[in-house]
Design a protein around this motif. Structure first.
Motif, PDB file in Angstrom:
ATOM      1  N   SER A  80       0.834  -1.210   0.000  1.00 12.32           N
ATOM      2  CA  SER A  80       0.000   0.000   0.000  1.00 12.32           C
ATOM      3  C   SER A  80       0.866   1.257   0.000  1.00 12.32           C
ATOM      4  CB  SER A  80      -0.958   0.008   1.191  1.00 12.32           C
ATOM      5  OG  SER A  80      -0.247   0.020   2.409  1.00 12.32           O
ATOM      6  N   GLU A  81       1.987   1.209   0.703  1.00 13.51           N
ATOM      7  CA  GLU A  81       2.904   2.351   0.722  1.00 13.51           C
ATOM      8  C   GLU A  81       3.517   2.559  -0.669  1.00 13.51           C
ATOM      9  OE1 GLU A  81       6.861   3.773   3.195  1.00 13.51           O
ATOM     10  OE2 GLU A  81       5.578   2.243   4.075  1.00 13.51           O
ATOM     11  N   PHE A  82       3.854   1.448  -1.332  1.00 12.06           N
ATOM     12  CA  PHE A  82       4.413   1.527  -2.677  1.00 12.06           C
ATOM     13  C   PHE A  82       3.373   2.066  -3.664  1.00 12.06           C
ATOM     14  CE2 PHE A  82       5.457  -0.448  -6.828  1.00 12.06           C
ATOM     15  CZ  PHE A  82       6.666   0.181  -7.053  1.00 12.06           C
ATOM     16  N   ALA A  83       2.128   1.613  -3.532  1.00 12.91           N
ATOM     17  CA  ALA A  83       1.059   2.096  -4.414  1.00 12.91           C
ATOM     18  C   ALA A  83       0.829   3.591  -4.213  1.00 12.91           C
ATOM     19  CB  ALA A  83      -0.228   1.309  -4.155  1.00 12.91           C
ATOM     20  N   GLU A  84       0.875   4.050  -2.967  1.00 11.08           N
ATOM     21  CA  GLU A  84       0.718   5.478  -2.675  1.00 11.08           C
ATOM     22  C   GLU A  84       1.850   6.290  -3.309  1.00 11.08           C
ATOM     23  OE1 GLU A  84       1.272   8.251   1.221  1.00 11.08           O
ATOM     24  OE2 GLU A  84      -0.008   6.493   1.493  1.00 11.08           O
ATOM     25  N   TYR A  85       3.069   5.773  -3.188  1.00  9.12           N
ATOM     26  CA  TYR A  85       4.222   6.435  -3.808  1.00  9.12           C
ATOM     27  C   TYR A  85       4.047   6.515  -5.327  1.00  9.12           C
ATOM     28  CZ  TYR A  85       8.658   6.616  -6.209  1.00  9.12           C
ATOM     29  OH  TYR A  85       9.643   6.919  -7.106  1.00  9.12           O
ATOM     30  N   CYS A  86       3.650   5.406  -5.958  1.00 10.30           N
ATOM     31  CA  CYS A  86       3.476   5.379  -7.415  1.00 10.30           C
ATOM     32  C   CYS A  86       2.391   6.360  -7.855  1.00 10.30           C
ATOM     33  CB  CYS A  86       3.136   3.966  -7.889  1.00 10.30           C
ATOM     34  SG  CYS A  86       4.526   2.828  -7.814  1.00 10.30           S
ATOM     35  N   GLU A  87       1.310   6.435  -7.104  1.00 14.29           N
ATOM     36  CA  GLU A  87       0.228   7.373  -7.423  1.00 14.29           C
ATOM     37  C   GLU A  87       0.734   8.818  -7.334  1.00 14.29           C
ATOM     38  OE1 GLU A  87      -3.931   8.601  -5.378  1.00 14.29           O
ATOM     39  OE2 GLU A  87      -3.596   6.447  -5.643  1.00 14.29           O
TER      40      GLU A  87
END
Length: 105
Positions: A80-87
């Motif tokens: 979820s942290e990685f997805a937030e960063y990518c967004e």
């Protein structure tokens, strides 16, 4: 950095000496005692603004290089942290495209 002005800022402002402000998230605000003014975020770019420099500066506003590397190393365990960063990175790319297009006109 949060900034206020009574004049609507240009997306890219030449400060001289090879430095530029990238101005984004511009919101027009009206207050009874002050009148109309603009609130916005600003990042500093050193050197001629390019798409890559603008994207990097916007990402650095939220993530340091070490934070960014840590997130990428842990993408399998902290999805979820990685997805937030990518967004966030994608939004920085879109914002950089908009800034560069308006500056080149």
């Amino acid at each position: 950095m949060k900034t206020e002005s009574n004049i609507k800022p240009k997306p890219i402002l030449d400060l001289g000496n090879g430095k530029y402000h990238i101005n984004y998230n511009v919101v027009e605000v009206e207050r009874e005692e002050i009148g109309v003014f603009f609130e916005y975020d600003t990042v500093l770019i050193e050197g001629l603004p390019t798409y890559e420099r603008v994207v990097e500066s916007l990402i650095r506003e939220k993530y340091s290089i070490s934070n960014e590397l840590a997130i990428q190393r842990q993408r399998d365990t902290k999805g979820s942290e990685f997805a937030e960063y990518c967004e966030y990175a994608d939004s920085c790319k879109e914002l950089a495209r908009e800034c560069m297009e308006s500056w080149e006109k």
